[in-house]
Motif scaffolding. Structure first.
Motif, mmCIF file in Angstrom:
data_model
loop_
_atom_site.group_PDB
_atom_site.id
_atom_site.type_symbol
_atom_site.label_atom_id
_atom_site.label_comp_id
_atom_site.label_asym_id
_atom_site.label_seq_id
_atom_site.Cartn_x
_atom_site.Cartn_y
_atom_site.Cartn_z
ATOM 1 N N ARG A 31 24.492 -4.748 -15.089
ATOM 2 C CA ARG A 31 24.883 -6.039 -14.486
ATOM 3 C C ARG A 31 24.181 -6.284 -13.157
ATOM 4 N NH1 ARG A 31 29.792 -8.275 -16.739
ATOM 5 N NH2 ARG A 31 29.219 -8.188 -18.920
ATOM 6 N N ALA A 58 21.811 -8.295 -12.787
ATOM 7 C CA ALA A 58 21.722 -9.758 -12.719
ATOM 8 C C ALA A 58 23.150 -10.258 -12.839
ATOM 9 C CB ALA A 58 20.873 -10.273 -13.872
ATOM 10 N N ARG A 71 27.021 -11.857 -10.633
ATOM 11 C CA ARG A 71 27.637 -12.723 -9.635
ATOM 12 C C ARG A 71 27.719 -12.139 -8.230
ATOM 13 N NH1 ARG A 71 32.711 -13.898 -13.361
ATOM 14 N NH2 ARG A 71 32.085 -11.807 -13.958
ATOM 15 N N ARG A 107 23.715 -20.322 -11.440
ATOM 16 C CA ARG A 107 24.649 -20.499 -12.552
ATOM 17 C C ARG A 107 25.662 -21.631 -12.305
ATOM 18 N NH1 ARG A 107 26.271 -20.075 -15.977
ATOM 19 N NH2 ARG A 107 28.118 -18.800 -16.139
ATOM 20 N N ASP A 145 23.738 -11.836 -23.293
ATOM 21 C CA ASP A 145 25.074 -11.273 -23.461
ATOM 22 C C ASP A 145 25.186 -10.637 -24.833
ATOM 23 O OD1 ASP A 145 27.742 -11.397 -21.837
ATOM 24 O OD2 ASP A 145 28.268 -11.496 -23.951
ATOM 25 N N SER A 168 30.720 -0.453 -25.396
ATOM 26 C CA SER A 168 31.607 -0.553 -24.227
ATOM 27 C C SER A 168 33.043 -0.190 -24.560
ATOM 28 C CB SER A 168 31.575 -1.975 -23.670
ATOM 29 O OG SER A 168 30.256 -2.321 -23.349
ATOM 30 N N HIS A 211 29.207 1.986 -14.878
ATOM 31 C CA HIS A 211 29.446 0.721 -15.586
ATOM 32 C C HIS A 211 28.857 -0.373 -14.709
ATOM 33 C CE1 HIS A 211 32.413 -1.784 -18.261
ATOM 34 N NE2 HIS A 211 31.191 -1.751 -18.753
HETATM 35 C C1 LIG Z 1 31.266 -6.127 -22.903
HETATM 36 C C2 LIG Z 1 29.999 -6.867 -22.533
HETATM 37 C C3 LIG Z 1 29.846 -8.262 -22.436
HETATM 38 N N1 LIG Z 1 28.524 -8.505 -22.080
HETATM 39 C C4 LIG Z 1 27.868 -7.326 -21.937
HETATM 40 C C5 LIG Z 1 28.760 -6.280 -22.258
HETATM 41 C C6 LIG Z 1 28.389 -4.822 -22.329
HETATM 42 C C7 LIG Z 1 28.389 -4.182 -21.000
HETATM 43 C C8 LIG Z 1 29.751 -3.972 -20.441
HETATM 44 O O1 LIG Z 1 30.483 -3.108 -20.982
HETATM 45 O O2 LIG Z 1 30.081 -4.641 -19.466
HETATM 46 C C9 LIG Z 1 26.465 -7.096 -21.624
HETATM 47 C C10 LIG Z 1 25.827 -7.942 -20.613
HETATM 48 N N2 LIG Z 1 26.252 -9.133 -20.079
HETATM 49 C C11 LIG Z 1 25.335 -9.580 -19.189
HETATM 50 C C12 LIG Z 1 24.245 -8.687 -19.184
HETATM 51 C C13 LIG Z 1 22.989 -9.035 -18.429
HETATM 52 C C14 LIG Z 1 22.113 -8.063 -17.925
HETATM 53 C C15 LIG Z 1 22.602 -7.243 -16.752
HETATM 54 O O3 LIG Z 1 23.220 -6.180 -16.999
HETATM 55 O O4 LIG Z 1 22.313 -7.617 -15.612
HETATM 56 C C16 LIG Z 1 24.570 -7.648 -20.039
HETATM 57 C C17 LIG Z 1 23.769 -6.383 -20.347
HETATM 58 C C18 LIG Z 1 25.411 -10.805 -18.378
HETATM 59 C C19 LIG Z 1 26.741 -11.340 -18.069
HETATM 60 N N3 LIG Z 1 27.757 -11.554 -18.956
HETATM 61 C C20 LIG Z 1 28.795 -12.111 -18.292
HETATM 62 C C21 LIG Z 1 28.484 -12.258 -16.925
HETATM 63 C C22 LIG Z 1 29.376 -12.851 -15.837
HETATM 64 C C23 LIG Z 1 29.715 -14.265 -16.075
HETATM 65 C C24 LIG Z 1 28.774 -15.303 -15.519
HETATM 66 O O5 LIG Z 1 27.613 -15.080 -15.192
HETATM 67 O O6 LIG Z 1 29.203 -16.445 -15.414
HETATM 68 C C25 LIG Z 1 27.171 -11.783 -16.782
HETATM 69 C C26 LIG Z 1 26.357 -11.765 -15.550
HETATM 70 C C27 LIG Z 1 30.054 -12.521 -18.927
HETATM 71 C C28 LIG Z 1 30.695 -11.487 -19.755
HETATM 72 N N4 LIG Z 1 30.253 -11.062 -20.981
HETATM 73 C C29 LIG Z 1 31.102 -10.084 -21.446
HETATM 74 C C30 LIG Z 1 32.114 -9.880 -20.471
HETATM 75 C C31 LIG Z 1 33.238 -8.901 -20.591
HETATM 76 C C32 LIG Z 1 31.854 -10.755 -19.421
HETATM 77 C C33 LIG Z 1 32.585 -10.861 -18.098
HETATM 78 C C34 LIG Z 1 33.554 -11.946 -18.058
HETATM 79 C C35 LIG Z 1 34.061 -12.134 -16.634
HETATM 80 O O7 LIG Z 1 33.978 -11.229 -15.828
HETATM 81 O O8 LIG Z 1 34.504 -13.253 -16.365
HETATM 82 C C36 LIG Z 1 30.870 -9.320 -22.682
#
Ligand SMILES: Cc1c2[nH]c(c1CCC(=O)O)Cc1[nH]c(c(CCC(=O)O)c1C)Cc1[nH]c(c(CCC(=O)O)c1C)Cc1[nH]c(c(C)c1CCC(=O)O)C2
Length: 474
Positions: free
Chosen positions: A38, A40, A42, A51, A87, A220, A339
């Motif tokens: 993560r 990249a 917030r 975003r 994602d 995950s 993580h």
């Molecule tokens: C379970 C999972 C997801 N997405 C992902 C996983 C596996 C990794 C882990 O265990 O965390 C993988 C993921 N999601 C994102 C990336 C981008 C690359 C990186 O790691 O920088 C990666 C590798 C961007 C993202 N994916 C997400 C964000 C944050 C929301 C946003 O940008 O608006 C980002 C940067 C959203 C997301 N997407 C998901 C979740 C649980 C969330 C968070 C929701 C929240 O916190 O509100 C599903």
């Protein structure tokens, strides 16, 4: 035709920093490479600005936006790898499910899978180029825009983690709805896991064709499975993915490092280290030394600082990183968090983490090369001209290092201790008559040889160098 369609996955800029790829393969590097899950995200003000007001999955479908978000952390910090912004939930979408990202709630499926009959609603065959071509375009564009600064990692969710989301309809603490399927509808569960595996294999191959230089598979939700369920519902699919992707890449002469990250899946560590992956990612609940011992040099390791350690003052972060590096050793190791980064983390502390990894690892590596004395025991090694010479461990390691630096022309092929033999970079040309030999390309057998080699590696950090060198050659 859109501008991004004219950007092709060829003529990519030459890679300038290969530390991450070398570490994946267990090769020596001048510093320990580091990136953050993560990265990249917030916690970066520029990410929040880009975003703002935009739908999350619309952003994922814009190659230009994904490229920009991927590059933001690379501009700010000297990370050794970039990970494409996307994602894991784009796969359920490609299979026909609606997924929305709701602020304050996270990913949400308005119509999750409820009963096995619902599998009929999913696309049985997914054309990844058609459904997920936007990710491939983002990868190609980003690979060009990175200008060879660092390698680009592609990724996917693992079958069980995706299945859990598809049934739970979002995040969950118990995953009881998805686990109900495992215990009550095991056949339908396997069917869904197989469907997901097929899509994932095509998806990962498409990412490599588009320009991804390494691949990470996120399991995950491994932690909510016990060892028995992990072995039945997660591991076989993780293995199948790596085997099929690797086999198909091999046909076209390619070898792309693959990383598996099974969060909280302690019980799977030994199995995961023998599952065709080059790297096993670790969460922070595993002790580095014990992870090394349990994976026995068969894979490189990635991780595993507690993300919350980034709330500590910078000096404390530096100490924690130093201890982590001492635990893992510097070879076959990629520093990362256990993580992802959280949105409220201070970018300055992320910078301190990256700097601490680079500084401490360079110090350790420089110190090692100045060492004149290691353990006192003598070792023999064979050179490519068949000579056998006796040297102290320290001398051998110095020679080895010079060899890796490219300054010594004569490759050392094998380092032998009385009861073991540790392979190095070259095929063995001659066997020391007193030492049992592990045939090139084989798994160690009997296991006791490997255990001895492993204890020696633990006793002398430098020796672990040669063990991982051997196994990464398989
Ligand atoms: C379970 C999972 C997801 N997405 C992902 C996983 C596996 C990794 C882990 O265990 O965390 C993988 C993921 N999601 C994102 C990336 C981008 C690359 C990186 O790691 O920088 C990666 C590798 C961007 C993202 N994916 C997400 C964000 C944050 C929301 C946003 O940008 O608006 C980002 C940067 C959203 C997301 N997407 C998901 C979740 C649980 C969330 C968070 C929701 C929240 O916190 O509100 C599903």
């Amino acid at each position: 035709m859109e501008k991004v369609d004219l950007i092709l996955p060829k003529d990519f800029p030459t890679l300038k920093n290969d530390a991450f790829l070398c570490a994946c393969r267990g090769q020596e590097t001048s510093h320990v490479p580091v990136w953050c899950m993560r990265q990249a995200g917030r916690y970066l003000p520029e990410f929040r600005e880009s975003r703002a007001g935009k739908d999350f999955f619309d952003t994922c479908r814009s190659p230009e936006a994904c490229c920009e978000l991927t590059l933001q952390p690379i501009r700010r910090f000297p990370f050794d790898a970039a990970i494409i912004f996307s994602d894991i939930l784009v796969i359920p979408q490609a299979m026909g499910m609606d997924v929305q990202m709701l602020s304050g709630k996270g990913p949400t499926f308005p119509e999750p899978l409820k009963e096995p009959e619902d599998l009929l609603l999913l696309q049985p065959k997914v054309d990844v180029n058609k459904e997920l071509g936007y990710v491939f375009k983002a990868i190609t564009l980003t690979r060009h825009k990175l200008e060879g600064k660092v390698p680009l990692i592609g990724f996917t969710g693992a079958p069980w983690t995706l299945m859990a989301y598809m049934i739970e309809g979002g995040g969950s603490t118990t995953h009881s709805k998805a686990k109900r399927w495992l215990y009550r509808h095991s056949e339908a569960s396997h069917k869904l896991l197989r469907m997901l595996t097929d899509v994932i294999v095509d998806y990962l191959l498409g990412q490599v064709a588009a320009g991804a230089q390494a691949l990470q598979v996120f399991e995950s939700h491994a932690g909510c499975l016990g060892p028995v369920e992990f072995k039945e519902f997660s591991l076989p699919y993780l293995r199948d993915i790596a085997r099929r992707v690797k086999d198909q890449l091999k046909e076209s002469g390619q070898d792309v490092p693959m990383i598996v990250f099974a969060k909280d899946g302690h019980y799977g560590l030994e199995d995961l280290s023998q599952s065709y992956y080059d790297v096993v990612g670790l969460d922070w609940t595993i002790d580095p030394r014990s992870a090394r011992e349990r994976t026995g040099g068969k894979v490189s390791l990635q991780g595993n600082m507690d993300p919350c350690a980034l709330y500590a003052p910078k000096e404390r972060i530096s100490e924690i990183v130093k201890r982590m590096l001492e635990g893992f050793g510097t070879r076959g190791y990629i520093a990362n968090l256990g993580h992802g980064l959280y949105p409220d983390m201070d970018p300055e502390n992320v910078g301190a983490f990256v700097e601490a990894v680079h500084t401490h690892s360079r110090n350790i590596l420089n110190h090692k090369s100045e060492e004149t004395q290691t353990a006192g025991s003598d070792v023999s090694y064979c050179t490519h001209n068949g000579g056998v010479e006796n040297l102290s461990v320290a001398d051998s390691l110095r020679s080895l290092r010079r060899n890796h630096d490219g300054k010594v022309r004569e490759p050392i092929t094998r380092l032998s201790l009385p009861n073991m033999s540790l392979g190095l970079n070259q095929p063995p040309l001659r066997q020391h008559k007193h030492s049992p030999v592990l045939p090139m390309g084989s798994r160690p057998h009997p296991p006791s040889i490997f255990q001895q080699a492993n204890s020696a590696a633990l006793a002398s950090q430098a020796l672990s160098v040669s063990i991982s060198g051997w196994f990464s050659q398989e």
